[in-house]
Scaffold this motif. Sequence first.
Motif, PDB file in Angstrom:
ATOM      1  N   MET A   1       5.103 -21.472   5.306  1.00  0.00           N
ATOM      2  CA  MET A   1       5.250 -20.496   6.608  1.00  0.00           C
ATOM      3  C   MET A   1       4.396 -21.211   7.400  1.00  0.00           C
TER       4      MET A   1
ATOM      5  N   TRP B   1       1.731 -20.861  10.729  1.00  0.00           N
ATOM      6  CA  TRP B   1       0.622 -19.875  11.200  1.00  0.00           C
ATOM      7  C   TRP B   1       1.283 -18.786  11.836  1.00  0.00           C
TER       8      TRP B   1
ATOM      9  N   LYS C   1       3.319 -16.074   9.706  1.00  0.00           N
ATOM     10  CA  LYS C   1       2.223 -15.635   8.816  1.00  0.00           C
ATOM     11  C   LYS C   1       1.293 -14.579   9.593  1.00  0.00           C
ATOM     12  N   THR C   2       1.121 -14.940  10.841  1.00  0.00           N
ATOM     13  CA  THR C   2       0.360 -14.120  11.390  1.00  0.00           C
ATOM     14  C   THR C   2       1.057 -12.613  11.963  1.00  0.00           C
TER      15      THR C   2
ATOM     16  N   ILE D   1      -1.624  -6.389   9.913  1.00  0.00           N
ATOM     17  CA  ILE D   1      -2.327  -6.397  11.326  1.00  0.00           C
ATOM     18  C   ILE D   1      -1.256  -6.879  12.339  1.00  0.00           C
TER      19      ILE D   1
ATOM     20  N   GLN E   1      -6.106   0.948  20.372  1.00  0.00           N
ATOM     21  CA  GLN E   1      -6.948   0.688  19.021  1.00  0.00           C
ATOM     22  C   GLN E   1      -6.517  -0.308  18.275  1.00  0.00           C
ATOM     23  N   THR E   2      -4.994  -0.408  17.939  1.00  0.00           N
ATOM     24  CA  THR E   2      -4.439  -1.348  17.331  1.00  0.00           C
ATOM     25  C   THR E   2      -4.778  -2.836  17.799  1.00  0.00           C
ATOM     26  N   LEU E   3      -4.448  -2.881  19.379  1.00  0.00           N
ATOM     27  CA  LEU E   3      -4.718  -4.396  20.025  1.00  0.00           C
ATOM     28  C   LEU E   3      -6.580  -4.450  19.928  1.00  0.00           C
ATOM     29  N   GLY E   4      -6.982  -3.566  19.565  1.00  0.00           N
ATOM     30  CA  GLY E   4      -8.691  -3.983  19.235  1.00  0.00           C
ATOM     31  C   GLY E   4      -9.164  -3.752  20.611  1.00  0.00           C
TER      32      GLY E   4
ATOM     33  N   THR F   1     -10.991  -1.251  22.276  1.00  0.00           N
ATOM     34  CA  THR F   1     -11.810   0.048  22.613  1.00  0.00           C
ATOM     35  C   THR F   1     -13.432  -0.415  23.016  1.00  0.00           C
TER      36      THR F   1
ATOM     37  N   VAL G   1      -8.050 -10.346   5.142  1.00  0.00           N
ATOM     38  CA  VAL G   1      -6.774  -9.531   5.507  1.00  0.00           C
ATOM     39  C   VAL G   1      -5.435  -9.983   4.698  1.00  0.00           C
TER      40      VAL G   1
ATOM     41  N   MET H   1      -6.216  -8.257   1.304  1.00  0.00           N
ATOM     42  CA  MET H   1      -5.716  -7.018   1.379  1.00  0.00           C
ATOM     43  C   MET H   1      -4.197  -6.875   1.414  1.00  0.00           C
ATOM     44  N   ASP H   2      -3.399  -7.462   2.124  1.00  0.00           N
ATOM     45  CA  ASP H   2      -2.040  -7.370   2.163  1.00  0.00           C
ATOM     46  C   ASP H   2      -1.517  -7.637   0.624  1.00  0.00           C
TER      47      ASP H   2
ATOM     48  N   ALA I   1     -10.805  -1.643  14.999  1.00  0.00           N
ATOM     49  CA  ALA I   1     -10.380  -2.112  16.351  1.00  0.00           C
ATOM     50  C   ALA I   1     -11.094  -3.590  16.538  1.00  0.00           C
TER      51      ALA I   1
ATOM     52  N   LEU J   1     -11.945  -5.462  13.482  1.00  0.00           N
ATOM     53  CA  LEU J   1     -11.104  -6.068  12.766  1.00  0.00           C
ATOM     54  C   LEU J   1      -9.840  -6.754  13.424  1.00  0.00           C
ATOM     55  N   ASN J   2      -9.250  -5.788  13.987  1.00  0.00           N
ATOM     56  CA  ASN J   2      -7.809  -6.076  14.799  1.00  0.00           C
ATOM     57  C   ASN J   2      -8.146  -7.396  15.746  1.00  0.00           C
ATOM     58  N   HIS J   3      -9.166  -7.271  16.324  1.00  0.00           N
ATOM     59  CA  HIS J   3      -9.658  -8.415  17.465  1.00  0.00           C
ATOM     60  C   HIS J   3      -9.951  -9.452  16.806  1.00  0.00           C
TER      61      HIS J   3
ATOM     62  N   PHE K   1      -9.147 -10.583  13.895  1.00  0.00           N
ATOM     63  CA  PHE K   1      -8.126 -11.178  13.306  1.00  0.00           C
ATOM     64  C   PHE K   1      -7.448 -11.746  14.058  1.00  0.00           C
ATOM     65  N   LEU K   2      -6.818 -11.247  15.545  1.00  0.00           N
ATOM     66  CA  LEU K   2      -6.042 -11.813  16.503  1.00  0.00           C
ATOM     67  C   LEU K   2      -6.895 -13.452  16.965  1.00  0.00           C
TER      68      LEU K   2
ATOM     69  N   LYS L   1      -6.690 -15.899  14.121  1.00  0.00           N
ATOM     70  CA  LYS L   1      -5.193 -16.554  14.135  1.00  0.00           C
ATOM     71  C   LYS L   1      -4.966 -17.499  15.228  1.00  0.00           C
ATOM     72  N   ALA L   2      -5.326 -16.853  16.351  1.00  0.00           N
ATOM     73  CA  ALA L   2      -5.210 -17.914  17.717  1.00  0.00           C
ATOM     74  C   ALA L   2      -5.743 -18.996  17.902  1.00  0.00           C
TER      75      ALA L   2
ATOM     76  N   LEU M   1      -3.677 -24.263   9.845  1.00  0.00           N
ATOM     77  CA  LEU M   1      -2.229 -24.208  10.113  1.00  0.00           C
ATOM     78  C   LEU M   1      -1.221 -23.659   9.256  1.00  0.00           C
ATOM     79  N   ALA M   2      -1.759 -23.321   8.416  1.00  0.00           N
ATOM     80  CA  ALA M   2      -0.885 -22.758   7.061  1.00  0.00           C
ATOM     81  C   ALA M   2      -0.490 -21.216   7.238  1.00  0.00           C
TER      82      ALA M   2
END
Lengths: 224, 261
Positions: A1, A3, A6-7, A12, A185-188, A190, B213, B216-217, B244, B246-248, B250-251, B254-255, B260-261
């Motif tokens: 897969m 990245w 996978k993301t 999340i 909140q989901t998008l971070g 805050t 993460v 966790m999944d 919040a 954590l989400n930030h 993580f994004l 990833k970015a 690459l995997a």
Amino acid sequence: MSWISKTFSSSIGRKIIMAVTGLFLCSFLVVHLVGNLQLFKADNGVAFNAYSEFMGHNPLIRALEIVLVLGFGFHIYEGLALAAKNRAARGGQGYVSDHIEQNSSWHSRSMAMLGSIVLFFLVVHLYNFFGSLRFTDVPRDANGNEDAYTLVLEAFKNPLYVVLYVVAQFALLYHLLHGFSSAFQTLGLTHRKYTPAIKLVGYAFSIIVCAAFAAMPVYFYFFK
Amino acid sequence: MAGSNPNAKPMNLTLKVWRQKNRNTQGGIVDYQVKDISPDMSFLEMLDVLNEDLLRKGEEPVAFDHDCREGICGSCNLFINGRAHGPEAGTTTCQLHMRKFSDGDTITIEPWRAAAFPVNKDLSVDRSAFDRIIQAGGYVSVNTGGTPDANEIPIPKEIADRAFEAATCIGCGACVASCKNASAMLFVSAKVSQLALLPQGHVERKTRVENMVAQMDKEGFGACTNIGSCAAECPVGISLENIAILNHEFLAAKATSNNLA
Ligand code: HEM
Ligand code: SF4
Ligand code: FES
């Protein structure tokens, strides 16, 4: 897969799809509402029909329509799939005594149910107006525009539709009372300075938008 | 008992306790009566009384997890009257006192429920999923050598305080147990933001959040819907702000990570 896949298949990542599509759908609500407010104009639908004709035939709008369908598609699919995954994560055996109402709000726990009511409404709503306008020959008004106004007038003579439309707006209201700020909140996004304002804007947005949409069937049923 | 309140009247209680032989058998609620419980006892001491009673009668005592009994180890996980760690906010089960209940009360006691937390026996659950998440990235690598100077790495007080707040997570799992989605995001976010805030954590910053993460999944925890039950029930008050972060994190990882995997 790769990245990227996978993301967006991680928990999340899927939540981020929910948040982005959810906020995109909020922006759609604004456009849809502003256009439809012309239903309240005392011109027997002249302005509304002209607007509706434009929305139905402008190539840019038709292209955006595809984005809108994708937005709804991803939001609905991911929403229902995540709800199923989350139910599975809870495990088979539930609590004999559970007082979850003491630590969270009802509407925040009912997003999938509220969304499903909105989805049911959406199907009926598309059948009522979009289906007729796009796929059948609708009579034209004095200016040569398709007479969408009369379609609305006729549909809202039926009290069942009026009730369904109003109930759906209540469902959307509660969906957004949680969803709007939840997406940030989901998008971070805050911050102690801005989060209270985002919450406030979310509440105001939900109430104003849903009340205005709900006013349309009520207005036509009682005053037209 | 030293320091006890002489006016406190002993209580008689009905307990509805989840009993289950092992992972593979069906469990169920069994009713017990306990008598002369002092309001000064902790909840676990009350269960000790029940178990001594059961032993005297030649019955199998109720299995429950506990260790420090002072609110720091996070072992004492009981779902009491429909709430993780009972009705009192900001307390672990071992710090919950019987004075929060009244004579004649019926108390329902259940194990944490989540697909990723299987019940071992009675009220004792397997929380090793949390250990595997920490092993996936909840650490910093430090080279051995001479003792570093205590003030070698300057950290602003505000950052140190926020990192410390996140570090107070005791890994109890009340967040998972309370969450409608059995999500472990509050637990994971506490560790991720603690280490993301500190310079020592920056070396593994991106791989940490990606791997934690992913684990966790893999363990089968749910996805957060920002309901907030977790933070409301967390005994040490880990805040939703960490999710919040954590989400930030993580994004951003990833970015920009080289993975690459
Ligand atoms: C115009 C219509 C809609 C708008 C504006 C909207 C908006 C939103 C927003 C802003 C969120 C919050 C996302 C987040 O927490 O990050 C959300 C969540 C959600 N929506 Fe919608 N939504 C709409 C229709 C629907 C429909 C038709 C469904 C169908 C089932 C649905 C299902 C859900 C679910 C299940 C969630 C919670 C998912 C989660 O937090 O993981 N929504 N919505
Ligand atoms: S975040 Fe709070 S509730 Fe969750 S494991 Fe840590 S201490 Fe327990
Ligand atoms: S027994 Fe250690 S926190 Fe309760």
